[in-house]
Design a protein around this motif. Structure first.
Motif, mmCIF file in Angstrom:
data_model
loop_
_atom_site.group_PDB
_atom_site.id
_atom_site.type_symbol
_atom_site.label_atom_id
_atom_site.label_comp_id
_atom_site.label_asym_id
_atom_site.label_seq_id
_atom_site.Cartn_x
_atom_site.Cartn_y
_atom_site.Cartn_z
ATOM 1 N N ALA B 125 0.847 -1.189 0.000
ATOM 2 C CA ALA B 125 0.000 0.000 0.000
ATOM 3 C C ALA B 125 0.887 1.245 0.000
ATOM 4 O O ALA B 125 1.775 1.364 0.840
ATOM 5 C CB ALA B 125 -0.901 -0.014 1.225
ATOM 6 N N PRO B 126 0.646 2.174 -0.942
ATOM 7 C CA PRO B 126 1.485 3.375 -0.989
ATOM 8 C C PRO B 126 1.514 4.121 0.343
ATOM 9 O O PRO B 126 2.564 4.633 0.751
ATOM 10 C CB PRO B 126 0.834 4.220 -2.093
ATOM 11 N N GLY B 127 0.389 4.160 1.046
ATOM 12 C CA GLY B 127 0.335 4.871 2.325
ATOM 13 C C GLY B 127 1.280 4.273 3.358
ATOM 14 O O GLY B 127 1.947 4.997 4.099
ATOM 15 N N LEU B 128 1.369 2.967 3.398
ATOM 16 C CA LEU B 128 2.298 2.336 4.347
ATOM 17 C C LEU B 128 3.736 2.555 3.893
ATOM 18 O O LEU B 128 4.610 2.877 4.703
ATOM 19 C CB LEU B 128 2.019 0.835 4.476
ATOM 20 N N ARG B 129 3.983 2.398 2.601
ATOM 21 C CA ARG B 129 5.368 2.554 2.147
ATOM 22 C C ARG B 129 5.888 3.945 2.461
ATOM 23 O O ARG B 129 7.052 4.112 2.839
ATOM 24 C CB ARG B 129 5.457 2.222 0.656
ATOM 25 N N SER B 130 5.032 4.966 2.330
ATOM 26 C CA SER B 130 5.555 6.297 2.589
ATOM 27 C C SER B 130 5.742 6.528 4.099
ATOM 28 O O SER B 130 6.695 7.189 4.512
ATOM 29 C CB SER B 130 4.713 7.368 1.905
ATOM 30 N N GLN B 131 4.874 5.969 4.936
ATOM 31 C CA GLN B 131 5.116 6.064 6.386
ATOM 32 C C GLN B 131 6.407 5.324 6.766
ATOM 33 O O GLN B 131 7.179 5.788 7.604
ATOM 34 C CB GLN B 131 3.944 5.459 7.169
ATOM 35 N N LEU B 132 6.624 4.172 6.144
ATOM 36 C CA LEU B 132 7.804 3.374 6.506
ATOM 37 C C LEU B 132 9.103 4.092 6.170
ATOM 38 O O LEU B 132 10.062 4.031 6.956
ATOM 39 C CB LEU B 132 7.763 2.013 5.797
ATOM 40 N N VAL B 133 9.160 4.766 5.011
ATOM 41 C CA VAL B 133 10.435 5.423 4.692
ATOM 42 C C VAL B 133 10.743 6.518 5.703
ATOM 43 O O VAL B 133 11.898 6.706 6.095
ATOM 44 C CB VAL B 133 10.517 5.963 3.240
ATOM 45 N N GLY B 134 9.714 7.232 6.170
ATOM 46 C CA GLY B 134 9.942 8.246 7.197
ATOM 47 C C GLY B 134 10.449 7.611 8.492
ATOM 48 O O GLY B 134 11.447 8.043 9.074
ATOM 49 N N TRP B 135 9.776 6.569 8.889
ATOM 50 C CA TRP B 135 10.133 5.876 10.135
ATOM 51 C C TRP B 135 11.537 5.285 10.066
ATOM 52 O O TRP B 135 12.355 5.456 10.974
ATOM 53 C CB TRP B 135 9.094 4.777 10.397
ATOM 54 N N LEU B 136 11.845 4.605 8.972
ATOM 55 C CA LEU B 136 13.138 3.920 8.851
ATOM 56 C C LEU B 136 14.272 4.921 8.686
ATOM 57 O O LEU B 136 15.395 4.677 9.129
ATOM 58 C CB LEU B 136 13.118 2.931 7.684
ATOM 59 N N SER B 137 13.973 6.054 8.054
ATOM 60 C CA SER B 137 14.993 7.085 7.934
ATOM 61 C C SER B 137 15.299 7.667 9.305
ATOM 62 O O SER B 137 16.463 7.814 9.702
ATOM 63 C CB SER B 137 14.489 8.165 6.973
ATOM 64 N N ARG B 138 14.245 7.966 10.068
ATOM 65 C CA ARG B 138 14.418 8.603 11.374
ATOM 66 C C ARG B 138 15.079 7.666 12.374
ATOM 67 O O ARG B 138 15.978 8.056 13.107
ATOM 68 C CB ARG B 138 13.032 8.982 11.908
ATOM 69 N N THR B 139 14.627 6.422 12.434
ATOM 70 C CA THR B 139 15.092 5.540 13.503
ATOM 71 C C THR B 139 16.297 4.699 13.110
ATOM 72 O O THR B 139 17.045 4.246 13.968
ATOM 73 C CB THR B 139 13.960 4.590 13.962
ATOM 74 N N ARG B 140 16.488 4.442 11.789
ATOM 75 C CA ARG B 140 17.538 3.516 11.380
ATOM 76 C C ARG B 140 18.485 4.098 10.346
ATOM 77 O O ARG B 140 19.382 3.406 9.868
ATOM 78 C CB ARG B 140 16.916 2.212 10.843
ATOM 79 N N GLY B 141 18.243 5.354 9.936
ATOM 80 C CA GLY B 141 19.124 5.950 8.936
ATOM 81 C C GLY B 141 18.998 5.326 7.555
ATOM 82 O O GLY B 141 19.897 5.465 6.720
ATOM 83 N N VAL B 142 17.886 4.641 7.306
ATOM 84 C CA VAL B 142 17.690 4.016 5.985
ATOM 85 C C VAL B 142 17.401 5.103 4.959
ATOM 86 O O VAL B 142 16.646 6.033 5.226
ATOM 87 C CB VAL B 142 16.525 2.989 6.042
ATOM 88 N N ARG B 143 18.037 4.997 3.791
ATOM 89 C CA ARG B 143 17.811 5.976 2.731
ATOM 90 C C ARG B 143 16.955 5.335 1.646
ATOM 91 O O ARG B 143 17.401 4.417 0.950
ATOM 92 C CB ARG B 143 19.139 6.442 2.149
ATOM 93 N N ALA B 144 15.728 5.807 1.494
ATOM 94 C CA ALA B 144 14.810 5.200 0.538
ATOM 95 C C ALA B 144 13.677 6.153 0.225
ATOM 96 O O ALA B 144 13.360 7.041 1.019
ATOM 97 C CB ALA B 144 14.240 3.902 1.099
ATOM 98 N N GLU B 145 13.079 5.963 -0.952
ATOM 99 C CA GLU B 145 11.801 6.590 -1.264
ATOM 100 C C GLU B 145 10.721 5.530 -1.088
ATOM 101 O O GLU B 145 11.022 4.337 -1.048
ATOM 102 C CB GLU B 145 11.798 7.088 -2.705
ATOM 103 N N ALA B 146 9.476 5.983 -1.047
ATOM 104 C CA ALA B 146 8.379 5.034 -0.828
ATOM 105 C C ALA B 146 8.417 3.902 -1.862
ATOM 106 O O ALA B 146 8.148 2.746 -1.535
ATOM 107 C CB ALA B 146 7.038 5.762 -0.888
ATOM 108 N N ASP B 147 8.782 4.242 -3.102
ATOM 109 C CA ASP B 147 8.776 3.215 -4.149
ATOM 110 C C ASP B 147 9.924 2.217 -4.022
ATOM 111 O O ASP B 147 9.969 1.221 -4.738
ATOM 112 C CB ASP B 147 8.795 3.868 -5.538
#
Lengths: 438, 438
Positions: B125-147
């Motif tokens: 779901a696009p809505g989850l993917r975009s929440q996840l990139v924010g979360w993973l960037s903030r908490t784990r330093g993951v660099r990603a776009e929703a796609d």
């Protein structure tokens, strides 16, 4: 460092100096340098402070999700210019029983235990499996015990699991219906199965042509896309045939004139792998279905399911079990069936008025109609479907679902639209297909 | 017919006669015979009434689900005699945030649209993917776009998808940590990957030994089962190594003394396939996780996910997105982290008291402890774990997770039990392991 302005070997500013520049406490900078060190991007060198030792990855190639999905033939968005999408296969999603679902989920979460939410049986929650065997026995004549059921992420996953197990048995050919579901064929192909088309006529698949195939995929209760029911004689031929029968019971809940014919599985449980799901009764997005296979396949199927995802998510399984137990699932189906019957009647009536030269195939069931257009000359149905699309209505040309050429037809889904929109669609289809100047 | 008393060729009673015998209307019997005819089990013959033409399948072989699961090495039930199951890997399932989950689900179902519930993007779901990139960037330093995100049915499915894509690229060897997760190794083996163990020491995997392997699976933030963090030097070696890094970030939410080290993915997004899930933060039964892979793999990964299950179920994805957006997920994690820290401290203290010869490995993180038992002579840890089991406490011998022999140890999960039960367990472990007569 990410921008490339600091390269490996460069010195970072002294912590005291950077803290002063940024107006933060020195502790913050020390902590930040420690993080860089932990991540392998910097190192403290005696006498020279902190030195850059790595570089975060460079710019990434561009992403184009839409192009990617198009390459995979997954058209997830309605094309431009379409305001009435009558593609087959999508149920009336506005009918999703939100209230009943939420109520059941509250009940489930009230009494759920730790072991319900842990790593569970890869074949599915025991509570759902036992509800399903009761339901499938009552409504479809399926003969199974709870332990025969593998809960799947829908019919597509059931096919994936069966294909993996068949490959393990040395089988790599499956006979499929022609015309038949293109999605199922693509699915089997991904898992290494060659598919051979077997003609479908007014009695369903020509089971007399199966010969020595090792497995055959059929939709006996309501063939996709022709809508015919496998005839008693063909069922007999099939049951006498030695291969594995893969029975896709994809929309058996949606027969409007009488009870649907029972599942083949009940006549030969050790010869039939039976597949079903809630995709047409609740929503495809639930990704929740079931597989009841011959017992000799069970260990291998559970191994495949475990290796695929360790089993379906627990909570939706328990919610479906609760809906089955409470009767809410059955009530929902009755209401949906009545609504779909009215929609089918509306589309049928309007097509008779606007498209008098067409013939509607199949029994009163399902979520789509097949309209045969033999009277429209030699124009390929792809061209006819394009004309319809130019009028803002999306339907499938029958040839999309064919392997061998055959008479033109259109596959028209009616489930997602109310009667007045369907009448509107039929009117536009009639206009689009009337020969110029007539 | 099912019991074999009526064989093919036998005549069924006349409908009028059977109706009289059973005391039902003739129409009921006619309908029943019609069903049998439709199913291919009987046929109407002119002059001789209805004749049996088929036979439903005979008795099926017995089913033994427990034996089947044992064959697959899936011990889903606690063995007899165990009243304190301290197997690693299971979180505190009583902490599942039922109220927040239900509230979020009500919000989701209130605003869900038909296209949310239809056949969706196989990547999630696009809505989850975009929440996840924010979360993973903030908490784990993951660099990603929703796609970049592929929503998976957990880390196990992420490994399955990666293995399929690697096989397609001609890669069939993966280096894994030794000791390491046995489940992950079994998973990769099902999908045709050979795994080679690479030793783990106090700095994590010996990345200097990777040499020319094409891919390596690691748990850099908190190695399973030793609990060590991959050292800065090793991270540097790894980032300079040309293979694919598969980063299993399985319990990064559970570090108690400081922020966890950032994910490797942030340093090399085109070289790392990053895997995570809610299995340790919410429950394994959610079967909900994510995969962020190098972009060159994306089309093949989406094809694999589509062929596996067409995508994850929609509603739980949208609920997790809502929990991430509302902050409820973060609040839940904070509460769980605090509770786990207290449990770890309780177990640690009790083990020091009852098992003074043992050494606890790893950093203050996770859901389990590794207790090294070098002081217990030459007794294999499998024997030590059996002694502990005889006292009603289930733990894993370290050697279950080893490929090459090494010093004995016990892997003890503490997440699922309150401090007093953990103290009780430590007492029993101490008694069980004290040499006889001492």
């Amino acid at each position: 460092m990410a921008a490339g302005r600091l390269a490996p070997g460069d010195r970072l500013p002294a912590t005291r100096q950077l803290a002063a520049e940024l107006g933060v406490s020195r502790g913050v900078v020390v902590q930040a340098y420690q993080r860089l060190t932990d991540e392998g991007l910097a190192a403290a060198r005696t006498g020279s402070g902190t030195v850059v030792t790595g570089r975060p990855g460079t710019r990434r190639p561009a992403l184009d999700r839409r192009r990617t999905l198009d390459e995979l033939r997954l058209p997830l968005s309605t094309p431009d210019g379409i305001d009435l999408n009558l593609s087959p296969g999508v149920p009336d999603l506005s009918a999703f029983p939100r209230t009943a679902w939420l109520r059941a989920e509250r009940t489930v979460l009230d009494r759920v235990t730790g072991s319900d939410l842990g790593y569970g049986d890869p074949g599915g929650a025991p509570g759902l499996r036992s509800q399903l065997v009761g339901w499938l026995s009552r409504t479809r004549g399926v003969r199974a015990e709870a332990d025969d059921v593998v809960v799947t992420a829908g019919v597509a996953q059931g096919l994936a699991l069966l294909a993996q197990v068949l490959r393990g048995e040395g089988v790599s050919d499956v006979a499929v219906e022609d015309p038949g579901s293109r999605g199922a064929t693509d699915q089997l192909a991904y898992w290494g199965m060659r598919t051979t088309g077997v003609a479908v006529d007014d009695e369903g698949m020509r089971t007399d042509l199966l010969a020595d195939a090792a497995a055959a995929l059929l939709t006996p209760a309501h063939q996709f896309p022709t809508g015919v029911v496998l005839s008693p004689g063909r069922r007999r031929t099939l049951l006498a045939w030695p291969g594995l029968i893969i029975e896709d019971d994809y929309d058996a809940e949606h027969r409007y004139d009488r009870s649907p014919v029972a599942a083949l599985q009940g006549s030969a449980p050790e010869r039939v792998a039976y597949l079903g799901s809630v995709s047409k009764s609740l929503a495809p997005g639930m990704r929740l279905g079931w597989l009841v296979a011959p017992r000799r396949m069970q260990t291998a199927l559970l191994a495949a399911k475990h290796a695929t995802d360790l089993g379906n998510p627990a909570v939706p399984q328990l919610v479906l079990a609760e809906l089955l137990a409470s009767g809410d699932y059955e009530r929902h189906l009755r209401a949906v069936r009545e609504r779909q019957r009215r929609r089918r009647d509306a589309l049928l009536g309007a097509l008779r008025a606007h498209l008098p030269g067409a013939r509607v195939a199949g029994v009163a069931a399902g979520l789509h109609l097949l309209v045969m257009l033999e009277g429209y000359g030699d124009t390929p149905d792809t061209v006819l479907a394009e004309r319809v699309a130019a009028a803002g209505v999306m339907v499938h040309p029958l040839s999309w679902h064919r392997r061998r050429p055959g008479p033109p037809g259109l596959v028209i889904g009616y489930a997602a639209h109310p009667p007045d929109r369907l009448a509107e669609a039929a009117g536009r289809i009639g206009m689009a297909l009337s020969p110029p100047g007539r």
